[in-house]
Design an enzyme around this catalytic site. Structure first.
Site, PDB file in Angstrom:
ATOM      1  N   LYS A  52       0.766  -1.134  -0.054  1.00  0.00           N
ATOM      2  CA  LYS A  52      -0.036  -0.059  -0.087  1.00  0.00           C
ATOM      3  C   LYS A  52       0.860   1.229   0.020  1.00  0.00           C
ATOM      4  CE  LYS A  52      -4.019  -2.352   2.199  1.00  0.00           C
ATOM      5  NZ  LYS A  52      -4.552  -2.527   3.351  1.00  0.00           N
ATOM      6  N   GLN A  96      -4.668  -1.460   9.704  1.00  0.00           N
ATOM      7  CA  GLN A  96      -4.409  -3.008   9.054  1.00  0.00           C
ATOM      8  C   GLN A  96      -5.077  -3.989  10.008  1.00  0.00           C
ATOM      9  OE1 GLN A  96      -3.784  -3.399   6.002  1.00  0.00           O
ATOM     10  NE2 GLN A  96      -4.012  -5.652   6.057  1.00  0.00           N
ATOM     11  N   ASP A 119     -11.011   2.804   4.029  1.00  0.00           N
ATOM     12  CA  ASP A 119     -11.188   1.241   3.997  1.00  0.00           C
ATOM     13  C   ASP A 119     -12.844   1.139   3.934  1.00  0.00           C
ATOM     14  OD1 ASP A 119      -9.301  -0.511   3.953  1.00  0.00           O
ATOM     15  OD2 ASP A 119      -8.594  -0.287   5.971  1.00  0.00           O
TER      16      ASP A 119
HETATM   17  N1  GUN Z   1      -6.852  -6.937   6.282  1.00  0.00           N
HETATM   18  C1  GUN Z   1      -7.266  -7.642   5.281  1.00  0.00           C
HETATM   19  N2  GUN Z   1      -7.979  -6.772   4.299  1.00  0.00           N
HETATM   20  C2  GUN Z   1      -7.713  -5.412   4.734  1.00  0.00           C
HETATM   21  C3  GUN Z   1      -8.239  -4.188   4.210  1.00  0.00           C
HETATM   22  O1  GUN Z   1      -8.951  -4.116   3.165  1.00  0.00           O
HETATM   23  N3  GUN Z   1      -8.103  -3.266   4.963  1.00  0.00           N
HETATM   24  C4  GUN Z   1      -7.294  -3.456   6.345  1.00  0.00           C
HETATM   25  N4  GUN Z   1      -7.297  -2.222   6.930  1.00  0.00           N
HETATM   26  N5  GUN Z   1      -7.200  -4.526   7.056  1.00  0.00           N
HETATM   27  C5  GUN Z   1      -7.344  -5.911   6.163  1.00  0.00           C
END
Ligand code: GUN
Length: 291
Positions: A52, A96, A119
């Site tokens: 990311k 995350q 998100d």
């Molecule tokens: N863990 C697995 N997928 C995601 C996501 O799309 N965003 C976040 N913040 N954590 C995750």
């Protein structure tokens, strides 16, 4: 069978986003800025967050990675989130997941400013999305819609079977596909761990979205000839053929299902790269104050 190339599409979208950043800067605006909070050092989460941050660089965004050890208290984490909420230079914030069990995921998500919740996990954004209002939409389902759209795969009137009901993928995916919208208007069935006769249901699907997190769960006998197969699985399994000692496995038994499918996403290189560009798109929208 046609392979749905998420890597290629995501590169194209990154170029589009980079162009928009240029235009934003030319108009005297500032670079979009994403902050990511990572708790602990789970290998998968480390990799995802690193991707990311790298993607932010590629499109000309600023990014800030905030790390905490596993032992961080809920209070300390929430204080940091409040600080980022108040920081006018930061447009988007993600925490995350998963986070350690002693911290309430619900409390953490509710503490994120919905205007920075790129998100799309905050109940305000989930509610707005369900109501068909402008909202930050969870990155993976949004990325899948983008893939279906760019490959001109018809969803209207089709039977989509979503396997998995998580808040991050299955649930929002099923809602979005059933809505009156472009890349929507589908008849949707949600299957999960308590579904009886899952195979009978998945065999009726024009489009299968496998998002249950069980490697190679979907086999050829579970799909009909010509179905579109979207594989969301990304489980790390041991492998003596790779340097790292593991490889990513999807939820679909690729080789045998590919023989019956009209379109199929590979793992890696299918849905994964699209999740990241969807997050970038949401961050751009946050910077432009469009949600
Ligand atoms: N863990 C697995 N997928 C995601 C996501 O799309 N965003 C976040 N913040 N954590 C995750």
């Amino acid at each position: 069978m046609k392979l749905i190339d998420g890597k290629k599409i995501s590169s194209e979208i990154k170029e589009e986003i980079a162009q928009e950043v240029h235009e934003l800067l030319a108009k005297g605006g500032k670079k979009p800025h994403l902050a990511a909070i990572l708790v602990g050092n789970d290998g998968g989460s480390e990799t995802y967050v690193a991707h990311k941050v790298k993607a932010c660089e590629q499109v000309g965004f600023d990014s800030t990675l905030i790390r905490f050890p596993d032992s961080v208290s809920e209070h300390e984490l929430i204080e940091k989130i409040k600080e980022v909420n108040q920081n006018a230079d930061i447009d988007g914030l993600i925490v995350q997941l998963p986070i350690p069990e002693h911290i309430s995921e619900e409390k953490v998500i509710e503490c994120i400013d919905p205007k920075k919740d790129v998100d799309g996990f905050h109940p305000a954004n989930v509610g707005r999305m369900v109501a068909g209002m402008p909202a930050f939409v969870s990155a993976t389902p949004n990325g899948i819609l983008e893939l279906l759209s760019r490959y001109q795969i018809e969803t209207s009137g089709k039977h989509c079977v979503v396997i998995g009901r998580s808040n991050i993928v299955g649930r929002p995916m099923s809602i979005l596909l059933s809505q009156k919208r472009t890349t929507g208007n589908a008849t949707v069935t949600v299957c999960h761990s308590r579904t009886e006769n899952l195979k009978e249901i998945s065999k009726q699907a024009d489009i299968v979205i496998a998002a249950l997190g069980k490697p190679e769960f979907l086999t050829a006998d579970m799909v009909k000839e010509g179905a579109v197969i979207i594989d969301v699985g990304t489980t790390r399994v041991k492998s003596d053929k790779t340097k790292s000692g593991w490889k990513l496995k999807g939820d679909v038994k690729f080789d045998e299902v590919a023989e019956k499918a009209s379109y199929i996403t590979p793992v890696p290189g299918g849905v994964g790269p699209m999740t990241i560009v969807s997050l970038l798109k949401n961050t751009l929208l946050a910077a432009q104050k469009k949600v």
